[in-house]
Write a protein that holds these residues in place. Structure first.
Motif, PDB file in Angstrom:
ATOM      1  N   GLY A 172       0.812  -1.219   0.000  1.00  0.00           N
ATOM      2  CA  GLY A 172       0.000   0.000   0.000  1.00  0.00           C
ATOM      3  C   GLY A 172       0.842   1.264   0.000  1.00  0.00           C
ATOM      4  O   GLY A 172       0.517   2.246  -0.680  1.00  0.00           O
ATOM      5  N   GLU A 173       1.938   1.249   0.756  1.00  0.00           N
ATOM      6  CA  GLU A 173       2.821   2.411   0.792  1.00  0.00           C
ATOM      7  C   GLU A 173       3.468   2.656  -0.575  1.00  0.00           C
ATOM      8  O   GLU A 173       3.596   3.798  -1.023  1.00  0.00           O
ATOM      9  CB  GLU A 173       3.912   2.206   1.853  1.00  0.00           C
ATOM     10  N   THR A 174       3.846   1.556  -1.231  1.00  0.00           N
ATOM     11  CA  THR A 174       4.450   1.693  -2.563  1.00  0.00           C
ATOM     12  C   THR A 174       3.434   2.237  -3.559  1.00  0.00           C
ATOM     13  O   THR A 174       3.734   3.149  -4.354  1.00  0.00           O
ATOM     14  CB  THR A 174       4.983   0.338  -3.048  1.00  0.00           C
ATOM     15  N   ILE A 175       2.229   1.685  -3.532  1.00  0.00           N
ATOM     16  CA  ILE A 175       1.176   2.153  -4.449  1.00  0.00           C
ATOM     17  C   ILE A 175       0.849   3.618  -4.186  1.00  0.00           C
ATOM     18  O   ILE A 175       0.689   4.418  -5.120  1.00  0.00           O
ATOM     19  CB  ILE A 175      -0.080   1.271  -4.308  1.00  0.00           C
ATOM     20  N   LYS A 176       0.782   3.966  -2.916  1.00  0.00           N
ATOM     21  CA  LYS A 176       0.469   5.346  -2.546  1.00  0.00           C
ATOM     22  C   LYS A 176       1.510   6.322  -3.091  1.00  0.00           C
ATOM     23  O   LYS A 176       1.182   7.455  -3.490  1.00  0.00           O
ATOM     24  CB  LYS A 176       0.393   5.454  -1.018  1.00  0.00           C
ATOM     25  N   THR A 177       2.754   5.882  -3.138  1.00  0.00           N
ATOM     26  CA  THR A 177       3.826   6.731  -3.652  1.00  0.00           C
ATOM     27  C   THR A 177       3.757   6.862  -5.171  1.00  0.00           C
ATOM     28  O   THR A 177       4.014   7.939  -5.732  1.00  0.00           O
ATOM     29  CB  THR A 177       5.195   6.153  -3.252  1.00  0.00           C
ATOM     30  N   LEU A 178       3.395   5.779  -5.855  1.00  0.00           N
ATOM     31  CA  LEU A 178       3.446   5.764  -7.315  1.00  0.00           C
ATOM     32  C   LEU A 178       2.204   6.327  -7.998  1.00  0.00           C
ATOM     33  O   LEU A 178       2.303   6.915  -9.082  1.00  0.00           O
ATOM     34  CB  LEU A 178       3.687   4.331  -7.804  1.00  0.00           C
ATOM     35  N   VAL A 179       1.025   6.159  -7.397  1.00  0.00           N
ATOM     36  CA  VAL A 179      -0.222   6.569  -8.057  1.00  0.00           C
ATOM     37  C   VAL A 179      -0.229   8.044  -8.451  1.00  0.00           C
ATOM     38  O   VAL A 179      -0.628   8.387  -9.581  1.00  0.00           O
ATOM     39  CB  VAL A 179      -1.444   6.213  -7.177  1.00  0.00           C
ATOM     40  N   PRO A 180       0.183   8.988  -7.590  1.00  0.00           N
ATOM     41  CA  PRO A 180       0.159  10.394  -7.996  1.00  0.00           C
ATOM     42  C   PRO A 180       1.040  10.691  -9.219  1.00  0.00           C
ATOM     43  O   PRO A 180       0.824  11.682  -9.913  1.00  0.00           O
ATOM     44  CB  PRO A 180       0.685  11.132  -6.759  1.00  0.00           C
ATOM     45  N   ARG A 181       2.024   9.826  -9.491  1.00  0.00           N
ATOM     46  CA  ARG A 181       2.927  10.043 -10.613  1.00  0.00           C
ATOM     47  C   ARG A 181       2.632   9.085 -11.767  1.00  0.00           C
ATOM     48  O   ARG A 181       3.482   8.837 -12.619  1.00  0.00           O
ATOM     49  CB  ARG A 181       4.374   9.862 -10.153  1.00  0.00           C
ATOM     50  N   HIS A 183       0.892   9.223 -14.483  1.00  0.00           N
ATOM     51  CA  HIS A 183       1.016   9.711 -15.855  1.00  0.00           C
ATOM     52  C   HIS A 183       2.471   9.912 -16.272  1.00  0.00           C
ATOM     53  O   HIS A 183       2.784  10.005 -17.469  1.00  0.00           O
ATOM     54  CB  HIS A 183       0.260  11.040 -16.017  1.00  0.00           C
ATOM     55  N   MET A 184       3.379   9.967 -15.308  1.00  0.00           N
ATOM     56  CA  MET A 184       4.786  10.190 -15.612  1.00  0.00           C
ATOM     57  C   MET A 184       5.571   8.880 -15.717  1.00  0.00           C
ATOM     58  O   MET A 184       6.726   8.882 -16.146  1.00  0.00           O
ATOM     59  CB  MET A 184       5.425  11.071 -14.518  1.00  0.00           C
ATOM     60  N   LEU A 185       4.940   7.788 -15.327  1.00  0.00           N
ATOM     61  CA  LEU A 185       5.665   6.517 -15.278  1.00  0.00           C
ATOM     62  C   LEU A 185       5.814   5.906 -16.669  1.00  0.00           C
ATOM     63  O   LEU A 185       4.895   5.970 -17.496  1.00  0.00           O
ATOM     64  CB  LEU A 185       4.932   5.525 -14.366  1.00  0.00           C
ATOM     65  N   PRO A 186       6.940   5.285 -16.927  1.00  0.00           N
ATOM     66  CA  PRO A 186       7.097   4.548 -18.194  1.00  0.00           C
ATOM     67  C   PRO A 186       6.190   3.315 -18.189  1.00  0.00           C
ATOM     68  O   PRO A 186       5.728   2.871 -17.127  1.00  0.00           O
ATOM     69  CB  PRO A 186       8.578   4.160 -18.191  1.00  0.00           C
ATOM     70  N   PRO A 187       5.915   2.757 -19.354  1.00  0.00           N
ATOM     71  CA  PRO A 187       4.971   1.621 -19.449  1.00  0.00           C
ATOM     72  C   PRO A 187       5.316   0.455 -18.519  1.00  0.00           C
ATOM     73  O   PRO A 187       4.429  -0.144 -17.914  1.00  0.00           O
ATOM     74  CB  PRO A 187       5.068   1.216 -20.924  1.00  0.00           C
ATOM     75  N   GLU A 188       6.603   0.135 -18.407  1.00  0.00           N
ATOM     76  CA  GLU A 188       6.955  -1.023 -17.562  1.00  0.00           C
ATOM     77  C   GLU A 188       6.667  -0.755 -16.086  1.00  0.00           C
ATOM     78  O   GLU A 188       6.297  -1.660 -15.335  1.00  0.00           O
ATOM     79  CB  GLU A 188       8.422  -1.410 -17.774  1.00  0.00           C
ATOM     80  N   ARG A 189       6.818   0.501 -15.639  1.00  0.00           N
ATOM     81  CA  ARG A 189       6.501   0.842 -14.254  1.00  0.00           C
ATOM     82  C   ARG A 189       4.994   0.816 -14.014  1.00  0.00           C
ATOM     83  O   ARG A 189       4.517   0.437 -12.950  1.00  0.00           O
ATOM     84  CB  ARG A 189       7.074   2.203 -13.881  1.00  0.00           C
ATOM     85  N   ARG A 190       4.234   1.243 -15.025  1.00  0.00           N
ATOM     86  CA  ARG A 190       2.768   1.177 -14.897  1.00  0.00           C
ATOM     87  C   ARG A 190       2.295  -0.267 -14.780  1.00  0.00           C
ATOM     88  O   ARG A 190       1.402  -0.582 -14.002  1.00  0.00           O
ATOM     89  CB  ARG A 190       2.116   1.843 -16.111  1.00  0.00           C
ATOM     90  N   GLU A 191       2.923  -1.131 -15.585  1.00  0.00           N
ATOM     91  CA  GLU A 191       2.576  -2.552 -15.503  1.00  0.00           C
ATOM     92  C   GLU A 191       2.940  -3.116 -14.132  1.00  0.00           C
ATOM     93  O   GLU A 191       2.197  -3.908 -13.549  1.00  0.00           O
ATOM     94  CB  GLU A 191       3.299  -3.327 -16.600  1.00  0.00           C
ATOM     95  N   GLY A 192       4.096  -2.692 -13.600  1.00  0.00           N
ATOM     96  CA  GLY A 192       4.485  -3.125 -12.259  1.00  0.00           C
ATOM     97  C   GLY A 192       3.489  -2.662 -11.210  1.00  0.00           C
ATOM     98  O   GLY A 192       3.181  -3.391 -10.261  1.00  0.00           O
ATOM     99  N   LEU A 193       2.966  -1.450 -11.365  1.00  0.00           N
ATOM    100  CA  LEU A 193       1.968  -0.930 -10.430  1.00  0.00           C
ATOM    101  C   LEU A 193       0.687  -1.754 -10.484  1.00  0.00           C
ATOM    102  O   LEU A 193       0.090  -2.079  -9.456  1.00  0.00           O
ATOM    103  CB  LEU A 193       1.682   0.539 -10.741  1.00  0.00           C
ATOM    104  N   ARG A 194       0.264  -2.104 -11.703  1.00  0.00           N
ATOM    105  CA  ARG A 194      -0.946  -2.936 -11.842  1.00  0.00           C
ATOM    106  C   ARG A 194      -0.746  -4.307 -11.185  1.00  0.00           C
ATOM    107  O   ARG A 194      -1.654  -4.860 -10.569  1.00  0.00           O
ATOM    108  CB  ARG A 194      -1.304  -3.075 -13.320  1.00  0.00           C
ATOM    109  N   GLN A 195       0.465  -4.833 -11.324  1.00  0.00           N
ATOM    110  CA  GLN A 195       0.753  -6.123 -10.691  1.00  0.00           C
ATOM    111  C   GLN A 195       0.719  -6.010  -9.165  1.00  0.00           C
ATOM    112  O   GLN A 195       0.250  -6.926  -8.475  1.00  0.00           O
ATOM    113  CB  GLN A 195       2.109  -6.635 -11.165  1.00  0.00           C
TER     114      GLN A 195
END
Length: 288
Positions: A172-181, A183-195
């Motif tokens: 949850g802490e990791t997701i909370k950090t990444l969600v606000p950014r 739109h700035m994440l590269p595709p592979e990071r977005r896929e990692g977030l979905r996982q």
């Protein structure tokens, strides 16, 4: 099935088997037998360690000692139990006597034609015996309706839930950090977030399943509980019965059939009719 023609002892060494074990002779002192299935002994267990993933059946008796441990995930059946420690998840049935032993079961302890003398019996499913105690006034403790394994079973699940919750918090802490950014994440990071989000959902489902298992175990334990001891021939003084944390010491002799149970918020000894005894036998046969 592993079939041992003679006895298990120094000559054979310890036995560890991923199935059932049949022993034609004895399990001798300081031997170890661990089986994933049933253990059948045509002789006796003498100061040995025996653990079964199923039931344990002993044509002779179980004699204890410093090295003695007898544990079964199923039931235990023996001719006698002497100075021994026995744990079982199902019924413990003994033909002749249980003497100065510590027997714990999530089922019932039944010794219809024999006696319980000394020691400690903890039976979630109640006790039926011809005699409890002795005219020699041996202190005998009977704990009724208590599940000796309940804390162990629940603690394992509760620890699993704590571990899940810790992992979920980290994700949850990791997701909370990444969600606000996002739109700035590269595709592979977005896929990692979905996982990560999918993993979090799996953990939530596992937590829910563990809570359901806790409730199932609690209910199963409650359904098995029977807070009564039936004595068909003689109940002697110095036998102590514990029900729901309250103790009652027997001060006089009671010819059977009698039952020790709660009535009017206290433990007492009450007449137990032959019809009730027969009903209990029929009910037990139906359960089996």
């Amino acid at each position: 099935v592993l079939h041992i023609e003679g006895s298990i002892g120094l000559e054979t060494g310890h036995v560890f088997h991923p199935g059932a074990v049949v022993v034609e002779g004895d399990i001798e002192p300081e031997s170890q037998v661990k089986a994933d299935g049933d253990v059948e002994v045509h002789g006796m267990i003498d100061n040995a360690q025996v653990e079964a993933g199923g039931s344990i059946s002993v044509a002779g008796g179980i004699a204890g000692g410093e090295k003695s441990v007898v544990r079964a995930r199923g039931g235990v059946h023996a001719r006698f139990v002497l100075d021994a420690a026995v744990d079982a998840d199902q019924d413990v049935t003994v033909e002749k006597e249980i003497v100065h032993s510590h027997v714990r079961t999530r089922g019932a302890v039944t010794i219809e034609d024999g006696r319980i003398v000394g020691g400690r019996i903890e039976a979630l499913g109640g006790v039926v015996a011809a005699q409890i105690g002795t005219e020699g006034l041996a202190p005998t403790l009977i704990v009724l309706g208590e599940d000796f394994r309940l804390h162990e079973l629940l603690e394992a699940l509760e620890q699993r839930i704590r571990n899940y919750e810790k992992n979920l918090e980290q994700i949850g802490e990791t997701i909370k950090t990444l969600v606000p950014r996002m739109h700035m994440l590269p595709p592979e990071r977005r896929e990692g977030l979905r996982q990560l989000e999918a993993q979090a959902n799996k953990i939530r489902a596992a937590i829910s399943k563990a809570h359901e298992e806790i409730e199932r175990i609690r209910q199963e334990s409650a359904d098995r509980a029977r807070r009564e001891a039936v004595v068909t021939k003689m109940l002697w003084p110095e036998a102590t019965f514990v029900i729901l944390g309250e103790a009652h010491k027997v001060r006089e002799s009671y010819p059977g059939p009698v039952a020790v149970r709660f009535s009017n918020d206290e433990i007492g000894v009450f007449p137990h009719s032959r019809r009730e005894a027969k009903h209990e036998g029929d009910r037990k046969a139906d359960e089996d």
